[in-house]
Design a protein around this motif. Structure first.
Motif, PDB file in Angstrom:
ATOM      1  N   PHE A  53      43.573  -9.846  28.202  1.00 56.38           N
ATOM      2  CA  PHE A  53      44.397  -8.544  28.289  1.00 56.38           C
ATOM      3  C   PHE A  53      43.358  -7.491  27.239  1.00 56.38           C
ATOM      4  CE2 PHE A  53      48.068 -11.069  29.600  1.00 56.38           C
ATOM      5  CZ  PHE A  53      48.095 -10.729  30.878  1.00 56.38           C
ATOM      6  N   THR A  54      43.074  -7.965  26.049  1.00 58.04           N
ATOM      7  CA  THR A  54      42.406  -6.931  25.110  1.00 58.04           C
ATOM      8  C   THR A  54      40.865  -6.719  26.139  1.00 58.04           C
ATOM      9  OG1 THR A  54      43.122  -8.314  23.370  1.00 58.04           O
ATOM     10  CG2 THR A  54      41.168  -6.820  23.100  1.00 58.04           C
ATOM     11  N   LEU A  55      40.248  -7.477  26.795  1.00 58.38           N
ATOM     12  CA  LEU A  55      39.264  -7.310  27.414  1.00 58.38           C
ATOM     13  C   LEU A  55      39.362  -6.282  28.532  1.00 58.38           C
ATOM     14  CD1 LEU A  55      37.336 -10.728  27.678  1.00 58.38           C
ATOM     15  CD2 LEU A  55      36.468  -8.685  26.395  1.00 58.38           C
ATOM     16  N   LEU A  56      40.566  -6.331  29.158  1.00 56.61           N
ATOM     17  CA  LEU A  56      40.634  -5.378  30.287  1.00 56.61           C
ATOM     18  C   LEU A  56      40.988  -3.960  29.889  1.00 56.61           C
ATOM     19  CD1 LEU A  56      42.744  -7.714  32.596  1.00 56.61           C
ATOM     20  CD2 LEU A  56      40.554  -6.955  33.185  1.00 56.61           C
ATOM     21  N   THR A  57      41.825  -3.921  28.670  1.00 56.66           N
ATOM     22  CA  THR A  57      42.096  -2.815  28.064  1.00 56.66           C
ATOM     23  C   THR A  57      40.768  -2.171  27.552  1.00 56.66           C
ATOM     24  OG1 THR A  57      44.153  -3.665  27.348  1.00 56.66           O
ATOM     25  CG2 THR A  57      43.339  -1.472  26.352  1.00 56.66           C
ATOM     26  N   LEU A  58      39.808  -2.927  27.020  1.00 54.90           N
ATOM     27  CA  LEU A  58      38.701  -2.348  26.528  1.00 54.90           C
ATOM     28  C   LEU A  58      37.743  -1.710  27.625  1.00 54.90           C
ATOM     29  CD1 LEU A  58      37.161  -2.042  23.689  1.00 54.90           C
ATOM     30  CD2 LEU A  58      36.267  -4.075  24.227  1.00 54.90           C
ATOM     31  N   ALA A  59      37.833  -2.457  28.638  1.00 55.99           N
ATOM     32  CA  ALA A  59      37.091  -1.865  29.832  1.00 55.99           C
ATOM     33  C   ALA A  59      37.662  -0.713  30.435  1.00 55.99           C
ATOM     34  CB  ALA A  59      37.253  -2.955  30.980  1.00 55.99           C
ATOM     35  N   ILE A  60      38.986  -0.508  30.566  1.00 57.19           N
ATOM     36  CA  ILE A  60      39.712   0.727  30.969  1.00 57.19           C
ATOM     37  C   ILE A  60      39.365   1.967  29.905  1.00 57.19           C
ATOM     38  CG2 ILE A  60      41.886   1.831  31.393  1.00 57.19           C
ATOM     39  CD1 ILE A  60      42.702  -0.713  32.302  1.00 57.19           C
ATOM     40  N   VAL A  61      39.256   1.584  28.621  1.00 54.79           N
ATOM     41  CA  VAL A  61      39.153   2.575  27.505  1.00 54.79           C
ATOM     42  C   VAL A  61      37.890   3.093  27.669  1.00 54.79           C
ATOM     43  CG1 VAL A  61      39.188   2.814  25.113  1.00 54.79           C
ATOM     44  CG2 VAL A  61      41.128   2.025  25.946  1.00 54.79           C
ATOM     45  N   THR A  62      36.925   2.065  27.891  1.00 56.89           N
ATOM     46  CA  THR A  62      35.446   2.359  27.848  1.00 56.89           C
ATOM     47  C   THR A  62      35.118   3.335  29.051  1.00 56.89           C
ATOM     48  OG1 THR A  62      34.831   0.291  27.126  1.00 56.89           O
ATOM     49  CG2 THR A  62      33.089   1.568  28.139  1.00 56.89           C
ATOM     50  N   ILE A  63      35.859   3.185  30.155  1.00 60.70           N
ATOM     51  CA  ILE A  63      35.560   3.994  31.347  1.00 60.70           C
ATOM     52  C   ILE A  63      36.295   5.515  31.071  1.00 60.70           C
ATOM     53  CG2 ILE A  63      36.317   4.431  33.815  1.00 60.70           C
ATOM     54  CD1 ILE A  63      35.514   1.618  34.391  1.00 60.70           C
ATOM     55  N   LEU A  64      37.466   5.405  30.550  1.00 60.19           N
ATOM     56  CA  LEU A  64      38.046   6.667  30.237  1.00 60.19           C
ATOM     57  C   LEU A  64      37.479   7.453  29.210  1.00 60.19           C
ATOM     58  CD1 LEU A  64      41.741   5.728  30.730  1.00 60.19           C
ATOM     59  CD2 LEU A  64      40.403   6.796  32.316  1.00 60.19           C
ATOM     60  N   LEU A  65      37.288   7.000  28.141  1.00 60.02           N
ATOM     61  CA  LEU A  65      36.439   7.823  26.949  1.00 60.02           C
ATOM     62  C   LEU A  65      34.941   8.112  27.284  1.00 60.02           C
ATOM     63  CD1 LEU A  65      38.024   6.010  23.781  1.00 60.02           C
ATOM     64  CD2 LEU A  65      38.563   8.102  24.867  1.00 60.02           C
ATOM     65  N   THR A  66      34.278   7.458  28.230  1.00 60.40           N
ATOM     66  CA  THR A  66      32.976   7.863  28.235  1.00 60.40           C
ATOM     67  C   THR A  66      32.906   9.124  29.290  1.00 60.40           C
ATOM     68  OG1 THR A  66      32.714   6.144  29.934  1.00 60.40           O
ATOM     69  CG2 THR A  66      31.885   5.757  27.651  1.00 60.40           C
ATOM     70  N   GLY A  67      33.944   9.516  29.971  1.00 62.17           N
ATOM     71  CA  GLY A  67      34.077  10.412  30.856  1.00 62.17           C
ATOM     72  C   GLY A  67      33.612  10.001  32.399  1.00 62.17           C
ATOM     73  N   THR A  68      33.441   8.882  32.456  1.00 68.66           N
ATOM     74  CA  THR A  68      33.081   8.489  33.881  1.00 68.66           C
ATOM     75  C   THR A  68      34.222   8.791  34.906  1.00 68.66           C
ATOM     76  OG1 THR A  68      31.958   6.402  33.005  1.00 68.66           O
ATOM     77  CG2 THR A  68      32.301   6.346  35.233  1.00 68.66           C
ATOM     78  N   ILE A  69      35.428   8.622  34.451  1.00 66.86           N
ATOM     79  CA  ILE A  69      36.483   9.028  35.285  1.00 66.86           C
ATOM     80  C   ILE A  69      37.266  10.157  34.585  1.00 66.86           C
ATOM     81  CG2 ILE A  69      38.965   8.385  36.175  1.00 66.86           C
ATOM     82  CD1 ILE A  69      38.032   5.558  36.546  1.00 66.86           C
ATOM     83  N   PRO A  70      37.037  11.431  35.106  1.00 64.19           N
ATOM     84  CA  PRO A  70      37.584  12.536  34.148  1.00 64.19           C
ATOM     85  C   PRO A  70      39.149  12.457  34.039  1.00 64.19           C
ATOM     86  CG  PRO A  70      36.549  13.121  36.366  1.00 64.19           C
ATOM     87  CD  PRO A  70      36.418  11.709  36.303  1.00 64.19           C
ATOM     88  N   LEU A  71      39.371  12.801  32.917  1.00 63.24           N
ATOM     89  CA  LEU A  71      40.759  12.812  32.485  1.00 63.24           C
ATOM     90  C   LEU A  71      41.590  14.287  32.800  1.00 63.24           C
ATOM     91  CD1 LEU A  71      40.854  11.217  29.055  1.00 63.24           C
ATOM     92  CD2 LEU A  71      41.393  10.288  31.253  1.00 63.24           C
TER      93      LEU A  71
END
Length: 178
Positions: A53-71
């Protein structure tokens, strides 16, 4: 797709690939990686699923914080870059730095485990994390700022003449050589 987006998606995919077996079959993973055949404890299963679950959370946070998926809900005309001054993704470079360091540490640890135990699972982890660490370092070194390219000549303005001198340029500028 440039290298920055490829790195972001590859990092998220790698975290997901590691997390799915830990969630679905923690007993199989523990039994495969343990030296002697025994039944895993409840604590080991809990820690496997918690890591997943930590790895999945880190994957989602990586995609969101790098701006790949705009917020934001507004559409912008330009792409998100890894430039520190890009207002669309202010956390892109710090996230890139942290994930590249994580991949480097994981690759080193997997290498040490592989040389000690000789299990192929550690070698696969070493290869995957090593490739992503190299890719992340490449993005940090070459992808975080725009080059200073001359519009007239197309050459990089940051180059110097050391150790070789550009005699043709000196002739055109009228510089005297010693």
């Amino acid at each position: 797709m440039d290298v920055f987006y490829a790195y972001t998606y590859s990092t998220a995919a790698w975290f997901g690939i590691q997390a799915v077996p830990l969630i679905i079959t923690p007993r199989l993973i523990i039994t495969t990686l343990s030296v002697e055949a025994r039944k895993p404890t409840v604590l080991e299963e809990y820690l496997c699923r918690s890591l997943a679950f930590t790895l999945l959370t880190l994957a989602i946070v990586t995609i969101l914080l790098t701006g790949t998926i705009p917020l934001s809900s507004s559409l912008s005309e330009s792409e998100i870059t890894a430039d520190p001054s890009d207002p669309k993704a202010p956390y892109a470079v710090p996230t890139l730095t942290v994930t590249a360091a994580f991949h480097a540490v994981t690759a080193f640890y997997s290498y040490m485990q592989y040389t000690h135990n000789g299990q192929i699972g550690f070698a696969l982890s070493e290869i995957g994390s090593g490739v992503l660490a190299s890719m992340g370092c490449w993005c940090l070194v070459f992808g975080t700022e725009k080059g200073r390219i001359s519009k007239r000549t197309g050459a990089d303005k940051r180059t110097s003449g050391w150790p070789f001198k550009n005699e043709e340029s000196d002739k055109k500028k009228g510089k005297k050589r010693l």
